[in-house]
Motif scaffolding. Structure first.
Motif, PDB file in Angstrom:
ATOM      1  N   LEU A 205       0.831  -1.207   0.000  1.00 24.95           N
ATOM      2  CA  LEU A 205       0.000   0.000   0.000  1.00 24.95           C
ATOM      3  C   LEU A 205       0.866   1.257   0.000  1.00 24.95           C
ATOM      4  N   LYS A 206       1.965   1.226   0.753  1.00 26.95           N
ATOM      5  CA  LYS A 206       2.879   2.378   0.761  1.00 26.95           C
ATOM      6  C   LYS A 206       3.517   2.572  -0.609  1.00 26.95           C
ATOM      7  N   ASP A 207       3.841   1.470  -1.293  1.00 21.66           N
ATOM      8  CA  ASP A 207       4.399   1.574  -2.644  1.00 21.66           C
ATOM      9  C   ASP A 207       3.384   2.189  -3.597  1.00 21.66           C
TER      10      ASP A 207
ATOM     11  N   LEU B 265      -1.286   6.898  -5.884  1.00 24.08           N
ATOM     12  CA  LEU B 265      -2.627   6.449  -5.536  1.00 24.08           C
ATOM     13  C   LEU B 265      -2.963   6.860  -4.110  1.00 24.08           C
ATOM     14  N   MET B 266      -4.226   7.178  -3.874  1.00 21.22           N
ATOM     15  CA  MET B 266      -4.731   7.463  -2.542  1.00 21.22           C
ATOM     16  C   MET B 266      -5.299   6.173  -1.959  1.00 21.22           C
ATOM     17  N   VAL B 267      -5.151   6.001  -0.645  1.00 17.60           N
ATOM     18  CA  VAL B 267      -5.608   4.788   0.019  1.00 17.60           C
ATOM     19  C   VAL B 267      -6.740   5.135   0.977  1.00 17.60           C
TER      20      VAL B 267
ATOM     21  N   ASP C  54     -20.795   8.845   1.632  1.00 20.46           N
ATOM     22  CA  ASP C  54     -21.477   9.886   0.848  1.00 20.46           C
ATOM     23  C   ASP C  54     -20.570  11.085   0.615  1.00 20.46           C
ATOM     24  N   ASP C  55     -19.559  11.251   1.465  1.00 15.29           N
ATOM     25  CA  ASP C  55     -18.645  12.395   1.361  1.00 15.29           C
ATOM     26  C   ASP C  55     -17.266  11.979   0.866  1.00 15.29           C
ATOM     27  N   LEU C  56     -17.202  10.912   0.102  1.00 17.84           N
ATOM     28  CA  LEU C  56     -15.924  10.390  -0.364  1.00 17.84           C
ATOM     29  C   LEU C  56     -15.422  11.212  -1.552  1.00 17.84           C
ATOM     30  N   GLU C  57     -14.767  12.330  -1.232  1.00 11.70           N
ATOM     31  CA  GLU C  57     -14.274  13.230  -2.271  1.00 11.70           C
ATOM     32  C   GLU C  57     -13.102  12.629  -3.049  1.00 11.70           C
ATOM     33  N   LEU C  58     -12.427  11.646  -2.472  1.00 14.40           N
ATOM     34  CA  LEU C  58     -11.274  11.041  -3.145  1.00 14.40           C
ATOM     35  C   LEU C  58     -11.681  10.028  -4.209  1.00 14.40           C
ATOM     36  N   ALA C  59     -12.982   9.845  -4.407  1.00 16.89           N
ATOM     37  CA  ALA C  59     -13.458   8.793  -5.317  1.00 16.89           C
ATOM     38  C   ALA C  59     -12.951   8.973  -6.741  1.00 16.89           C
ATOM     39  N   THR C  60     -12.769  10.210  -7.175  1.00 13.10           N
ATOM     40  CA  THR C  60     -12.352  10.450  -8.557  1.00 13.10           C
ATOM     41  C   THR C  60     -10.836  10.448  -8.728  1.00 13.10           C
ATOM     42  N   GLU C  61     -10.098  10.263  -7.630  1.00 13.13           N
ATOM     43  CA  GLU C  61      -8.640  10.204  -7.700  1.00 13.13           C
ATOM     44  C   GLU C  61      -8.194   8.760  -7.936  1.00 13.13           C
ATOM     45  N   PRO C  62      -6.948   8.566  -8.390  1.00  9.75           N
ATOM     46  CA  PRO C  62      -6.408   7.191  -8.411  1.00  9.75           C
ATOM     47  C   PRO C  62      -6.510   6.606  -7.007  1.00  9.75           C
ATOM     48  N   LEU C  63      -7.153   5.459  -6.872  1.00  9.41           N
ATOM     49  CA  LEU C  63      -7.617   5.049  -5.549  1.00  9.41           C
ATOM     50  C   LEU C  63      -7.402   3.564  -5.269  1.00  9.41           C
TER      51      LEU C  63
ATOM     52  N   GLY D   8     -14.758  -9.115  11.632  1.00 12.95           N
ATOM     53  CA  GLY D   8     -14.601  -9.059  13.086  1.00 12.95           C
ATOM     54  C   GLY D   8     -13.801  -7.872  13.574  1.00 12.95           C
ATOM     55  N   ARG D   9     -12.516  -7.810  13.190  1.00  7.35           N
ATOM     56  CA  ARG D   9     -11.645  -6.777  13.745  1.00  7.35           C
ATOM     57  C   ARG D   9     -11.443  -5.594  12.814  1.00  7.35           C
ATOM     58  N   GLY D  10     -11.959  -5.649  11.617  1.00  4.39           N
ATOM     59  CA  GLY D  10     -11.796  -4.532  10.692  1.00  4.39           C
ATOM     60  C   GLY D  10     -10.370  -4.434  10.180  1.00  4.39           C
ATOM     61  N   LEU D  11      -9.902  -3.210  10.006  1.00  2.00           N
ATOM     62  CA  LEU D  11      -8.551  -2.993   9.493  1.00  2.00           C
ATOM     63  C   LEU D  11      -7.527  -3.225  10.589  1.00  2.00           C
ATOM     64  N   SER D  12      -6.381  -3.772  10.219  1.00  3.37           N
ATOM     65  CA  SER D  12      -5.292  -3.913  11.180  1.00  3.37           C
ATOM     66  C   SER D  12      -4.707  -2.538  11.479  1.00  3.37           C
ATOM     67  N   ARG D  13      -3.992  -2.440  12.587  1.00  2.00           N
ATOM     68  CA  ARG D  13      -3.499  -1.130  13.044  1.00  2.00           C
ATOM     69  C   ARG D  13      -2.567  -0.477  12.030  1.00  2.00           C
ATOM     70  N   LEU D  14      -1.612  -1.228  11.495  1.00  2.00           N
ATOM     71  CA  LEU D  14      -0.646  -0.641  10.571  1.00  2.00           C
ATOM     72  C   LEU D  14      -1.312  -0.205   9.266  1.00  2.00           C
ATOM     73  N   VAL D  15      -2.216  -1.029   8.774  1.00  2.00           N
ATOM     74  CA  VAL D  15      -2.920  -0.666   7.539  1.00  2.00           C
ATOM     75  C   VAL D  15      -3.784   0.567   7.765  1.00  2.00           C
ATOM     76  N   ARG D  16      -4.430   0.634   8.934  1.00  2.00           N
ATOM     77  CA  ARG D  16      -5.259   1.819   9.256  1.00  2.00           C
ATOM     78  C   ARG D  16      -4.409   3.083   9.278  1.00  2.00           C
ATOM     79  N   GLN D  17      -3.196   2.993   9.791  1.00  2.00           N
ATOM     80  CA  GLN D  17      -2.312   4.159   9.838  1.00  2.00           C
ATOM     81  C   GLN D  17      -1.824   4.551   8.450  1.00  2.00           C
ATOM     82  N   THR D  18      -1.723   3.589   7.552  1.00  2.00           N
ATOM     83  CA  THR D  18      -1.248   3.872   6.200  1.00  2.00           C
ATOM     84  C   THR D  18      -2.319   4.554   5.348  1.00  2.00           C
TER      85      THR D  18
END
Length: 319
Positions: free
Chosen positions: A234-236, A242-244, A256-265, A273-283
């Motif tokens: 993801l960092k690469d 690209l926006m993450v 509904d407010d996802l303004e980044l939708a039209t950017e490279p994404l 259960g746990r959703g995003l992992s901590r490191l991925v959430r920070q990235t």
């Protein structure tokens, strides 16, 4: 004087002098020296802990062999609709198995005809044999054998996205272990114009027959890549413009407010259960939630991915 007396028995015979005894620091001195720290229990040959450790190691080796065998073994897609859709989509199948005495309908006829046109072997087998081959799955008298999935490289997926002539859109899964969810995400990604799906190599579902079936053949139209380290990948992608965006139920920003939708994404979906992992959430550059009616805590990972990808596609159509 003691020692000088010549009487019998007064002088000890040569070679019979009593030496130093055990424990005197002389004889067997090496046996009295320290031998270093005591080895751990699992390293002692005769210790029960050693036997248990060896048994665990053997079990792990057997499990690893089974996993490798499963990764290289052909998969079977079962069911009339999934089989027909896979053949329509051009899934690289190697064999079509049809139960003897099957009640034919338009799906069976189409699947057999298309398979024959593509050079796929059509084999009739007993229903009991088909039950065994599919592990008791609901096959409806048909099963399609597909080779192990050929995963793409993340860089190849990005290159394809850039060469598509449209704004790059990728989907990444973080900790999704249910192959049905994976297949459904792949299907949604293909439906809403994504250029590829990115999976971590560990702790993630793979493109098994179940995933093939749920994707309804979409996995043949959209590449699925595996990353050794998802966070690093993801960092690469970020370094290449690209926006993450990660899906997070606790985020104050909703889709509904996802303004980044039209950017490279890149849209990142976590586990149910746990959703995003901590490191991925920070990235992630931004986290978004999905607005829902009260009383509903969360959505299935594949449903959540479909909702956000639909919003991204809508915004891109309107720009």
């Amino acid at each position: 004087m003691a020692g000088n007396d010549k009487r019998r028995g007064a002088v000890r015979k040569q070679g019979t002098k009593k030496g130093m005894v055990v424990g005197s620091g002389g004889q067997r001195r090496k046996g009295l020296q320290g031998k270093g720290p005591t080895p751990k229990a699992e390293n002692r040959v005769t210790h029960p802990a050693k036997k248990r450790a060896d048994a665990r190691k053997q079990t792990e080796q057997q499990q690893q062999k089974r996993r490798k065998a499963a990764e290289t073994a052909p998969e079977l897609v079962a069911g009339r609709n999934p089989v027909t859709e896979c053949i329509r989509a051009g899934v690289p199948a190697t064999g079509l198995y049809v139960a003897l005495g099957i009640d034919t309908d338009e799906r069976v006829t189409e699947a057999v005809e298309r398979a024959a046109d593509r050079g796929i072997s059509v084999v009739e087998v007993q229903r009991g044999e088909l039950d065994r081959m599919t592990g008791g799955a609901l096959h409806q008298g048909m099963a399609l054998q597909v080779p192990p999935y050929d995963y793409a490289h993340p860089e190849d997926v990005l290159t394809k996205a850039h060469n598509s002539g449209t704004t790059p859109l990728l989907v990444a899964l973080d900790g999704v272990t249910d192959p049905r969810n994976l297949g459904a995400v792949v299907r949604s990604a293909a439906a809403f114009g994504a250029h590829g799906v990115l999976l971590p190599q560990r702790r993630s579902a793979g493109m098994t027959a179940v995933a093939w079936r749920t994707s309804a053949g979409a996995a043949a139209r959209i590449p699925v890549a595996r990353a050794t380290n998802l966070n690093r990948s993801l960092k690469d992608l970020k370094s290449q413009g690209l926006m993450v965006v990660g899906l997070d139920a606790d985020s104050d920003v909703d889709s509904d407010d996802l303004e980044l939708a039209t950017e490279p994404l890149v849209v990142v979906v976590g586990s149910e259960g746990r959703g995003l992992s901590r490191l991925v959430r920070q990235t992630c550059d931004q986290a978004v939630s999905i607005p829902m009616a009260g009383g509903v805590e969360s959505l299935n990972a594949s449903v959540a991915a479909g909702v956000v990808l639909s919003e991204v596609a809508r915004r891109r159509r309107l720009r």
